[in-house]
Scaffold this active site. Structure first.
Site, PDB file in Angstrom:
ATOM      1  N   ASP A 189      66.872  21.458  13.542  1.00 15.25           N
ATOM      2  CA  ASP A 189      67.440  22.498  14.082  1.00 15.25           C
ATOM      3  C   ASP A 189      67.022  23.691  13.206  1.00 15.25           C
ATOM      4  O   ASP A 189      67.092  23.854  11.892  1.00 15.25           O
ATOM      5  CB  ASP A 189      69.086  22.267  13.540  1.00 15.25           C
ATOM      6  CG  ASP A 189      70.026  23.550  14.089  1.00 15.25           C
ATOM      7  OD1 ASP A 189      69.389  24.351  14.162  1.00 15.25           O
ATOM      8  OD2 ASP A 189      71.097  23.074  14.319  1.00 15.25           O
ATOM      9  N   HIS A 190      66.517  24.553  14.157  1.00 17.73           N
ATOM     10  CA  HIS A 190      65.512  25.744  13.297  1.00 17.73           C
ATOM     11  C   HIS A 190      66.454  26.492  12.681  1.00 17.73           C
ATOM     12  O   HIS A 190      65.990  27.158  11.769  1.00 17.73           O
ATOM     13  CB  HIS A 190      64.640  26.290  14.494  1.00 17.73           C
ATOM     14  CG  HIS A 190      65.246  27.356  15.577  1.00 17.73           C
ATOM     15  ND1 HIS A 190      65.829  26.744  16.428  1.00 17.73           N
ATOM     16  CD2 HIS A 190      65.684  28.649  15.267  1.00 17.73           C
ATOM     17  CE1 HIS A 190      66.268  27.892  17.207  1.00 17.73           C
ATOM     18  NE2 HIS A 190      66.191  29.012  16.473  1.00 17.73           N
ATOM     19  N   HIS A 252      73.581  24.509  16.024  1.00 22.48           N
ATOM     20  CA  HIS A 252      73.353  25.751  15.228  1.00 22.48           C
ATOM     21  C   HIS A 252      74.567  25.949  14.482  1.00 22.48           C
ATOM     22  O   HIS A 252      74.476  26.284  13.184  1.00 22.48           O
ATOM     23  CB  HIS A 252      72.798  26.869  15.868  1.00 22.48           C
ATOM     24  CG  HIS A 252      71.655  26.392  16.664  1.00 22.48           C
ATOM     25  ND1 HIS A 252      70.380  25.636  16.266  1.00 22.48           N
ATOM     26  CD2 HIS A 252      71.029  26.740  17.721  1.00 22.48           C
ATOM     27  CE1 HIS A 252      69.401  25.712  17.092  1.00 22.48           C
ATOM     28  NE2 HIS A 252      69.971  26.518  18.232  1.00 22.48           N
TER      29      HIS A 252
END
Ligand code: NAP
Length: 496
Positions: A189-190, A252
């Site tokens: 999950d950047h 996110h």
């Protein structure tokens, strides 16, 4: 000046490069959009930073009929396209491209697998980045073993979306678990790779200043906003099957909420951090219908409407969602978290904002007004933090109070080095090579997030609910404002 110098000494720590072991990184989907836009430019930056040792190699793998030269050309073009001019250095780019090779592999067939197996080296870290659609994860995981490409300690990196509901996430987890142990699986999950997100943990757990106040007694509420100016763009067909809840909230925003709300982990280590995040997800209350506002952008200012963008006139998918989320645990009972995300809003802005309570009693005149501290943690556009503190307005005229920022934009406070911090993908890829899973989601965390999300989505699906229309360039449907007004609160303005 002295202060400035001291802070800059700290900045040297920020840009310090920790060497990694030699590695073979195979990018399945090495010709795709994500590889060209994020992964390969990120690796180039790490190469320039001196973090790719002599023995580090990157192997692109996809079906396209390319040789090493053709692949290097393709990646060279991608670097030209996606790196800012200031980051491009012809000599460095050439040296980086020499580290790349390409093997044509069909994820669902037999072609290329034996060649890939032969290309892998014995004595280096092995990582396989699954930068392909999730329907190929199982086929690739299976073949990595069948053709003896992966060694027992190999790592795999998987991209979002990780399922579209609890059932599919469980299936995906089971598929990967059939071939890899949890400690080998890196679910990206950047958002977790962003500098500010990690700074949130540093601020909370590296200072005594905030943690004693970080609870329902002192925090009135928390707002988490991820606003985008753009519409669905070229992703319309995919997005229309997903919507803001699946695309943003379940992953996110859930991660941002967890890091804001979690208890201090015993150590900054993968399982200690992930255990605490999981406890937060499990403590989330179901969300009532009256606490959710869904929206869909209409046409305006020369932009097409959402329905036109996705070419589905009857679409009921939300491009905006705002919701009030309550956490049932000792720390947060009674302090709501308001989440808001959407496309075609006024500005591109992501932030976590902690609104502290007003003082229990004001000793000042009514004219002084009521004030409360606000801590804003900005993820974009300018990563940084801003703490609003109440002080006396300067000058004569009695005790008038005013809120002023104690601003800490990283680039201002830490000097030019701060602009050099690795972007989220760079950092996360290097964490994979180091074998550090702290900033990756664990399987049970993803499943718990879906278990909370599923009934919410099921609710509006069963009611065949249409999202409310909203004008592009604003803050979403008016009902989203009401969600807070009703509770005597206001959203922060969406502005850069
Ligand atoms: P994409 O542009 O469609 O690329 C897909 C890649 O997979 C191509 O390199 C394609 O190459 C390869 N591929 C397709 N079928 C294959 C097969 N049978 N065997 C071997 N290779 C195959 O997709 P993307 O945008 O890069 O996305 C990749 C993954 O990342 C997806 O899961 C996506 O949801 C996720 N993701 C993407 C982004 C983004 O910004 N793009 C952001 C977050 C997550 P060939 O056609 O040459 O085989």
């Amino acid at each position: 000046m002295r202060h400035q110098r001291k802070v800059r000494e700290g900045a040297a720590m920020v840009s310090r490069v920790i060497p990694v072991d030699p590695f073979d990184l195979v990018i399945f989907g090495g010709t795709g959009d994500l590889a060209r836009r994020k992964i390969l430019p990120g690796l180039y930056r790490r190469f320039v930073a001196g973090q790719m040792p002599e023995g580090a190699r990157v192997i692109g793998a996809a079906r396209s009929d390319l040789d090493d030269r053709g692949y290097r050309e393709m990646v060279g073009e991608a670097l030209d396209e996606f790196l800012p001019k200031s980051a491009r250095d012809t000599k460095a780019m050439k040296a980086f491209l020499e580290r790349l090779s390409y093997i044509a592999v069909d994820a669902t067939g037999v072609d290329g697998w034996r060649d890939l197996g032969k290309a892998m080296r014995e004595d280096v870290v092995q990582a396989f980045y699954f930068s392909v659609g999730p329907s190929l994860f199982g086929a690739i995981a299976e073949r990595l073993h069948k053709y003896k490409v992966a060694r027992p300690e190999a790592r795999i990196v998987v991209e979002k979306p990780f399922g579209r509901d609890l059932k599919s996430a469980k299936e995906l987890n089971a598929t990967l678990a059939a071939h890899f142990d949890e400690h080998q699986i890196y679910r990206i999950d950047h958002y977790l790779g962003k500098e500010t997100v990690q700074n949130l943990m540093a601020v909370r757990f590296g200072n005594t200043l905030f943690e004693p106040l970080w609870n329902a007694k002192y925090v009135d509420h928390v707002q988490i906003t991820v606003a985008e100016e753009v519409g669905v763009g070229g992703r319309g067909a995919y997005y229309d099957t997903s919507g803001a809840m699946r695309d943003m909230v379940q992953n996110h925003m859930m991660q941002l909420l967890c890091l804001t709300a979690m208890e201090p982990p015993t150590r900054f280590e993968a399982d200690a951090v992930r255990d605490e995040k999981l406890k937060v997800i499990r403590a989330l209350d179901p969300v009532e219908r009256s606490n959710i506002v869904r929206g869909q952008y209409g046409a305006a200012n020369g932009h097409a409407s959402y329905a036109d963008d996705v070419d589905n006139p009857d679409s009921r998918t939300e491009s905006f969602i705002a919701m009030r989320v309550d956490i049932s645990n000792w720390r947060w009972k009674g302090t709501p978290f308001y989440l808001r995300t959407g496309k075609r809003l006024k500005a591109r802005m992501s932030e976590i904002v902690v609104h502290f309570k007003e003082t229990p009693h004001s000793i000042f005149d009514e004219d002084a007004g009521r004030h409360a501290n606000v801590l804003a943690i900005r993820l974009q556009p300018d990563e940084g933090m801003d703490l609003r503190v109440t002080i006396k307005e300067p000058g004569p005229g009695g005790m008038r109070l005013v809120d002023v920022p104690l601003d800490m934009t990283f680039a201002d406070a830490l000097g030019p080095e701060a602009a050099e911090v690795p972007d989220a993908y760079e950092r996360l890829i290097m964490d994979v090579i180091r074998g550090n899973q702290t900033l990756f989601m664990r399987g049970d965390e993803v499943e718990a997030a879906w278990a909370w999300t599923d009934p919410i989505i099921q609710g509006w699906t069963d009611r065949a609910e249409r999202p409310l229309p909203y004008d592009p360039g604003g803050a979403g449907p008016a009902d989203a404002l009401m969600l807070l007004h009703r509770d005597g609160r206001r959203w922060r303005e969406i502005a850069v």
